[in-house]
Design an enzyme around this catalytic site. Structure first.
Site, PDB file in Angstrom:
ATOM      1  N   TYR A   7       0.798  -1.227   0.000  1.00  0.00           N
ATOM      2  CA  TYR A   7       0.000   0.000   0.000  1.00  0.00           C
ATOM      3  C   TYR A   7       0.829   1.274   0.000  1.00  0.00           C
ATOM      4  CZ  TYR A   7      -4.697  -1.874   0.715  1.00  0.00           C
ATOM      5  OH  TYR A   7      -5.907  -2.484   0.539  1.00  0.00           O
ATOM      6  N   LYS A  22       1.334 -15.186   4.551  1.00  0.00           N
ATOM      7  CA  LYS A  22       1.624 -16.063   3.412  1.00  0.00           C
ATOM      8  C   LYS A  22       3.134 -16.263   3.382  1.00  0.00           C
ATOM      9  CE  LYS A  22       0.492 -18.479  -0.187  1.00  0.00           C
ATOM     10  NZ  LYS A  22      -0.145 -19.801  -0.035  1.00  0.00           N
ATOM     11  N   ASP A  69      -4.557 -18.111   2.256  1.00  0.00           N
ATOM     12  CA  ASP A  69      -5.468 -18.905   1.417  1.00  0.00           C
ATOM     13  C   ASP A  69      -6.286 -19.859   2.278  1.00  0.00           C
ATOM     14  OD1 ASP A  69      -3.060 -20.205   1.965  1.00  0.00           O
ATOM     15  OD2 ASP A  69      -2.906 -21.193   0.015  1.00  0.00           O
ATOM     16  N   ASP A  97      -7.130  -6.379   4.096  1.00  0.00           N
ATOM     17  CA  ASP A  97      -8.124  -5.759   3.213  1.00  0.00           C
ATOM     18  C   ASP A  97      -9.011  -6.836   2.593  1.00  0.00           C
ATOM     19  OD1 ASP A  97      -9.379  -3.793   1.532  1.00  0.00           O
ATOM     20  OD2 ASP A  97      -8.163  -4.589  -0.109  1.00  0.00           O
ATOM     21  N   ASP A 101     -13.359  -8.154   3.524  1.00  0.00           N
ATOM     22  CA  ASP A 101     -14.529  -8.125   2.637  1.00  0.00           C
ATOM     23  C   ASP A 101     -15.237  -9.483   2.716  1.00  0.00           C
ATOM     24  OD1 ASP A 101     -13.953  -5.528   1.729  1.00  0.00           O
ATOM     25  OD2 ASP A 101     -14.478  -6.023  -0.348  1.00  0.00           O
TER      26      ASP A 101
HETATM   27  C1  IPM Z   1     -10.747  -0.509   2.635  1.00  0.00           C
HETATM   28  C2  IPM Z   1     -10.710  -0.039   1.225  1.00  0.00           C
HETATM   29  C3  IPM Z   1      -9.401   0.707   0.958  1.00  0.00           C
HETATM   30  C4  IPM Z   1      -8.263  -0.250   1.211  1.00  0.00           C
HETATM   31  C5  IPM Z   1      -9.328   1.348  -0.434  1.00  0.00           C
HETATM   32  C6  IPM Z   1     -10.460   2.319  -0.650  1.00  0.00           C
HETATM   33  C7  IPM Z   1      -7.996   1.981  -0.698  1.00  0.00           C
HETATM   34  O1  IPM Z   1     -10.892  -1.095   0.337  1.00  0.00           O
HETATM   35  O2  IPM Z   1     -10.747   0.321   3.547  1.00  0.00           O
HETATM   36  O3  IPM Z   1     -10.785  -1.725   2.856  1.00  0.00           O
HETATM   37  O4  IPM Z   1      -7.851  -0.976   0.298  1.00  0.00           O
HETATM   38  O5  IPM Z   1      -7.763  -0.267   2.322  1.00  0.00           O
HETATM   39 MN    MN Z   2     -11.196  -3.007   1.297  1.00  0.00          MN
END
Ligand code: IPM
Ligand code: MN
Length: 349
Positions: A138, A189, A221, A245, A249
């Site tokens: 990042y 990883k 994974d 990240d 999700d």
């Molecule tokens: C999150 C988002 C950010 C990240 C993006 C918007 C840069 O996906 O906060 O998870 O990757 O950290």
């Molecule tokens: Mn994200």
């Protein structure tokens, strides 16, 4: 004496302003009820603002934010800006320049009907992901050699420091110790990215100071597989920025979707940032259909961080009650209006 908190509010792009409005309604209500003051300062930084003024996040405003107690952010991202420019310039700048080294992402299922996994309920899905937030690919410069050419080479390093690794791992052990199960999983990883051996070593070293915390290790994974197959095997987890990240999700879907997942970007003792995990959802902007519960949950995390525990518990309780109530028909976009969900949370308060 009544305590007053200085809070920077950055509604941002897309659905950001709408969901932040609902978050602020809730925040203002608990401030009244629990008798603390709010000094809210709104900042216009967004793609719209950049298009109109050329400004992304100017230094004087950033310095002002540094003096505050917390930041509440809606969402950033808009196809009219170059990819990543606004995200890196606003969210990235806050995370990196405020040195918010912990990105805390709770994954907690509150009602069975919102879980896409068969046979899993709230008893199985209750994780706390501690994502490192200031290092990794990042924050490295992308390098393109022979850009566009046949010999092109593109790179962006996964770089970890001892200090950055140790502080987030220490935070994670403290977090694991404070939770009933006292269980911490390192997710990395290191078999493929050997640089992550640093995580392996530092984790083992810090673990010695926490004999009461049981530890486990998963490659990322396998962690994805486990989160689906046996989510109950993960309680607190610590991981690198990029993997954190991605797995959060996945985690958000286990708890009911992006509409409710919140995160706290922390540097304990310093101004910290609270936001949803979701993006700006431009297609839904201005339609009053986005779910504000993620931002309202972020408000609860912010209140907890500020030390307003009762207010935080009250907000969390109101959201929990709503998610468990038949009044909430679905978390699908459009079933409930944005302000209607705000009303329902306020009613629960
Ligand atoms: C999150 C988002 C950010 C990240 C993006 C918007 C840069 O996906 O906060 O998870 O990757 O950290
Ligand atoms: Mn994200």
């Amino acid at each position: 004496m009544k305590q007053t908190y200085r809070i920077a509010v950055i509604p941002g792009d897309g659905i950001g302003p709408e969901v932040v409005d609902q978050g602020l309604r809730v925040l203002e209500r608990v401030a009244e009820r629990f008798e603390f003051g709010l000094d809210l300062e709104r900042f216009p930084f967004s793609t719209e603002h950049w298009l109109a003024s050329g400004e992304i996040f100017p230094d004087p405003a950033f310095q002002q934010v540094q003096q505050m107690d917390a930041v509440l952010l809606g969402a950033i991202g808009d196809p009219r800006a170059p990819v990543g420019q606004m995200e890196r310039g606003i969210i990235g700048r806050l995370r990196w320049d405020l040195d918010l080294f912990v990105n805390l992402r709770p994954i907690k299922l509150l009602d069975e009907r919102f879980c896409p996994l068969k046979g899993k309920g709230p008893a199985q899905i209750d994780m706390m992901v501690v994502r490192e937030n200031t290092e990794d690919a990042y924050v490295q410069k992308p390098v393109f050699e022979d850009q566009g050419g046949p010999e092109e080479v593109a790179s962006q390093a996964m770089l970890y420091t001892r200090k950055g690794t140790e502080r987030v791992i220490r935070y994670a052990f403290e977090m694991a110790k404070s939770r009933p199960r006292r269980h911490l999983t390192l997710i990395d990883k290191a078999n493929a990215v050997r640089a992550q051996d640093l995580y392996t070593r530092v984790f083992a070293m810090v673990a010695k100071e926490y004999p009461e915390v049981e530890t486990a290790h998963l490659y990322v994974d396998a962690a994805c597989m486990r989160m689906i197959e046996s989510p109950e095997s993960i309680d607190t987890a610590v991981t690198t920025n990029l993997f954190g990240d991605i797995i959060t999700d996945l985690g958000a879907m286990l708890q009911g979707g992006m509409g409710i997942a919140a995160s706290a970007n922390l540097h304990p003792g310093k101004v910290s940032l609270f936001e949803s995990v979701h993006g700006s959802f431009p297609q839904a902007a201005g339609k009053n259909i986005a779910n504000p519960l993620a931002t309202i949950n972020a408000v609860a995390l912010m209140l907890d961080y500020l030390g307003e525990k009762q207010a935080s518990v009250a907000v969390e309780g109101a959201v929990t009650q709503l998610l468990q109530s038949p009044q909430l028909k679905s978390l699908e976009v459009g079933v409930h209006k944005t302000d209607e969900l705000g009303d329902l949370v306020l009613a629960g308060l």
